[in-house]
Enzyme design. Structure first.
Site, PDB file in Angstrom:
ATOM      1  N   HIS A  98       0.830  -1.224   0.000  1.00  0.00           N
ATOM      2  CA  HIS A  98       0.000   0.000   0.000  1.00  0.00           C
ATOM      3  C   HIS A  98       0.860   1.269   0.000  1.00  0.00           C
ATOM      4  O   HIS A  98       0.416   2.317   0.443  1.00  0.00           O
ATOM      5  CB  HIS A  98      -0.945   0.047   1.207  1.00  0.00           C
ATOM      6  CG  HIS A  98      -1.667  -1.233   1.482  1.00  0.00           C
ATOM      7  ND1 HIS A  98      -2.904  -1.529   0.960  1.00  0.00           N
ATOM      8  CD2 HIS A  98      -1.304  -2.338   2.200  1.00  0.00           C
ATOM      9  CE1 HIS A  98      -3.280  -2.736   1.357  1.00  0.00           C
ATOM     10  NE2 HIS A  98      -2.320  -3.252   2.098  1.00  0.00           N
TER      11      HIS A  98
ATOM     12  N   SER B  24      15.130  21.776 -15.522  1.00  0.00           N
ATOM     13  CA  SER B  24      13.965  22.634 -15.728  1.00  0.00           C
ATOM     14  C   SER B  24      14.450  23.965 -16.266  1.00  0.00           C
ATOM     15  O   SER B  24      15.493  24.473 -15.843  1.00  0.00           O
ATOM     16  CB  SER B  24      13.237  22.846 -14.404  1.00  0.00           C
ATOM     17  OG  SER B  24      12.457  24.029 -14.457  1.00  0.00           O
TER      18      SER B  24
ATOM     19  N   LYS C 131      16.277  21.822 -10.254  1.00  0.00           N
ATOM     20  CA  LYS C 131      15.569  20.605 -10.632  1.00  0.00           C
ATOM     21  C   LYS C 131      16.401  19.633 -11.458  1.00  0.00           C
ATOM     22  O   LYS C 131      17.165  20.012 -12.324  1.00  0.00           O
ATOM     23  CB  LYS C 131      14.313  20.965 -11.450  1.00  0.00           C
ATOM     24  CG  LYS C 131      13.287  21.715 -10.649  1.00  0.00           C
ATOM     25  CD  LYS C 131      12.351  20.778  -9.922  1.00  0.00           C
ATOM     26  CE  LYS C 131      11.453  20.123 -10.908  1.00  0.00           C
ATOM     27  NZ  LYS C 131      10.162  19.775 -10.469  1.00  0.00           N
TER      28      LYS C 131
ATOM     29  N   GLU D 168       9.435   8.896 -16.575  1.00  0.00           N
ATOM     30  CA  GLU D 168       8.031   9.281 -16.787  1.00  0.00           C
ATOM     31  C   GLU D 168       7.554   8.865 -18.173  1.00  0.00           C
ATOM     32  O   GLU D 168       6.426   8.400 -18.349  1.00  0.00           O
ATOM     33  CB  GLU D 168       7.877  10.788 -16.600  1.00  0.00           C
ATOM     34  CG  GLU D 168       8.151  11.225 -15.170  1.00  0.00           C
ATOM     35  CD  GLU D 168       8.295  12.739 -15.065  1.00  0.00           C
ATOM     36  OE1 GLU D 168       7.281  13.396 -14.816  1.00  0.00           O
ATOM     37  OE2 GLU D 168       9.407  13.257 -15.273  1.00  0.00           O
TER      38      GLU D 168
END
Ligand code: ARG
Length: 463
Positions: A161, A282, A288, A295
């Site tokens: 979970h 970024s 970043k 992704e």
């Protein structure tokens, strides 16, 4: 005799050429040119067989062979004049062959049809992809094995979970993906073994009256046997669906690993550091470092599964045998194959290059009361309590630790005895995460010895 606007390949019964829209919807050359090498290989096998069986003369067969090699080299050089009016790769190749060698080119299509031709081409193309996927999956498995070997005994939290459950080892977690990819590999290999029959020579749908030798063409093209039912052979696309099915499951596995890498590389987790080579920055936030490759891999399963569903919808409800609907089979398979290969290669690079942050993994492994089960097991083993009572007592100790804002090993033995008088200081042995993982020696468990056993087994399997 032939009107210029008529199709050279089938225009005999037509008084007029097709409308531009008809040509646009009908043509597949825009995409099926990707099967040029397979188409020419199939034609060469067919021509050699026509010559060997005496269906065409040896000199015609030889002229066709030579001409087809010229066509292939023109296509490979990138200067082949593909024509939409000639619909597809089959007619483009044959028409160019006619320009190069003249009359013998017209004999190549004896005893075959575009229906068995396209089924053969597409099978050869998909078979190559199954082999490529095989190699790419093995490469990724080896990258994961490398990570598993380096950290076979590094502790980290195991989750259910996405809540901390029990400590596990880094090696064990890496090896979970090796198991998944091992099944993917098996599916690709099963699909290859099942699909490897040759449609060539089943002709339009019914076979042919020419004395062709289908064993000869099948073996020349690396098939195990000729396909046994001509109606089935020209209308079967199971091989593409199986490839897409196996690819979808594989892409789903990559997506799950990608998701873990996204989570693990975040500032909150810091379980892994992805290499600069597989990260992006970024344009506005200088701090970043984004896991874009992960992704994108996570997303690829969408289009690959989409292709699987898409082709299934094309095929459902088609009466036997060939229908032009089946021309819609290729683009989705091409796209899925390209994206699966890209995803596998990117994942391999990411896994190979990433650094597992051993200290962060270890610190996280001990948090979240991850050894509560070990404590409950100790109460059963040492004090002889029923597991349900042990579970209850452990729950009370977790609540106590939570109240004090500490972890289980930070409680004193007096704290513990206030819940159950017989608990002794020995209990602290099982509250350490390293002891916890070392104790999970059941087959397939997380103990480093078990993990090393599985690493050795896979290394032997993969060679
Ligand atoms: N371009 C066609 C396809 O991809 C080749 C087969 C055409 N056959 C036919 N009977 N029209 O399916």
């Amino acid at each position: 005799m032939t009107d210029k606007t008529q199709n050279q390949m089938w225009g005999g019964r037509f008084a007029a050429g097709p409308d531009a829209i008809m040509e646009a919807i009908n043509a597949s050359i825009g995409f099926d040119q990707r099967m040029a090498a397979q188409d020419i290989a199939g034609s060469r096998a067919h021509a050699a067989m026509l010559g060997a069986t005496g269906i065409i003369s040896d000199s015609d067969a030889a002229a066709i062979q030579k001409g087809l090699l010229t066509v292939l080299s023109e296509i490979e050089a990138g200067d082949f004049p593909f024509s939409t009016a000639l619909e597809d790769i089959h007619m483009n190749v044959e028409s160019r062959l006619k320009e190069i060698i003249g009359e013998p080119a017209g004999r190549l299509h004896t005893g075959r049809s575009r229906n068995d031709q396209v089924a053969t081409d597409f099978k050869l193309w998909v078979r190559d992809q199954l082999d490529a996927a095989d190699g790419a999956i093995v490469a990724l498995m080896k990258a994961l094995l490398g990570q598993a070997e380096a950290g076979a005994d590094w502790v980290m939290p195991g989750f259910t979970h996405l809540q901390v459950a029990q400590p596990v080892t880094w090696g064990h977690h890496m090896m979970a993906y090796v198991e998944m990819l091992g099944r993917d590999l098996g599916r690709m290999r099963d699909a290859r073994a099942r699909m490897n029959t040759c449609p060539l020579g089943t002709a339009a749908l019914a076979g042919t009256s020419f004395p062709i030798d289908r064993d000869m063409t099948a073996s020349a093209l690396g098939f195990d046997a000729p396909a046994a039912n001509s109606l089935d052979a020209v209308s079967d696309r199971d091989f593409a669906l199986e490839f897409l099915g196996a690819s979808s499951i594989c892409a789903m596995h990559l997506s799950r690993l990608a998701e873990e890498l996204v989570i693990w590389s975040s500032a909150q987790f810091r379980f892994v550091t992805l290499s600069d080579r597989f990260s992006t920055g970024s344009s506005i936030m200088p701090q970043k470092k984004n896991p874009d490759a992960a992704e994108l891999i996570r997303a690829k399963v969408g289009r690959i599964m989409g292709a699987n569903v898409g082709l299934m919808m094309v095929m459902k409800g088609l009466p036997l045998t060939y229908s032009k609907d089946m021309q819609e089979d290729k683009e989705q398979v091409f796209d899925a194959a390209d994206n699966l290969m890209l995803a596998l290669a990117a994942m391999e690079g990411m896994v190979r290059d990433m650094t597992a942050n051993r200290d962060h993994l270890a610190a996280a492994a001990g948090s979240g009361f991850s050894t509560a089960t070990d404590l409950a097991d100790w109460l059963v083993r040492v004090l002889g309590l029923p597991f349900r009572d042990a579970h209850h007592i452990t729950g009370a100790l977790v609540a106590m630790a939570e109240g004090k804002g500490c972890d289980l090993p930070d409680l004193t033995v007096e704290d513990m005895q206030s819940v159950h008088a017989q608990i002794s200081a020995e209990v602290f042995d099982v509250l350490g995460v390293q002891n916890s993982v070392n104790s999970r020696i059941s087959y397939g468990g997380t103990a480093p010895d078990q993990v090393r056993l599985q690493i050795a087994r896979w290394e032997e399997v993969l060679g």
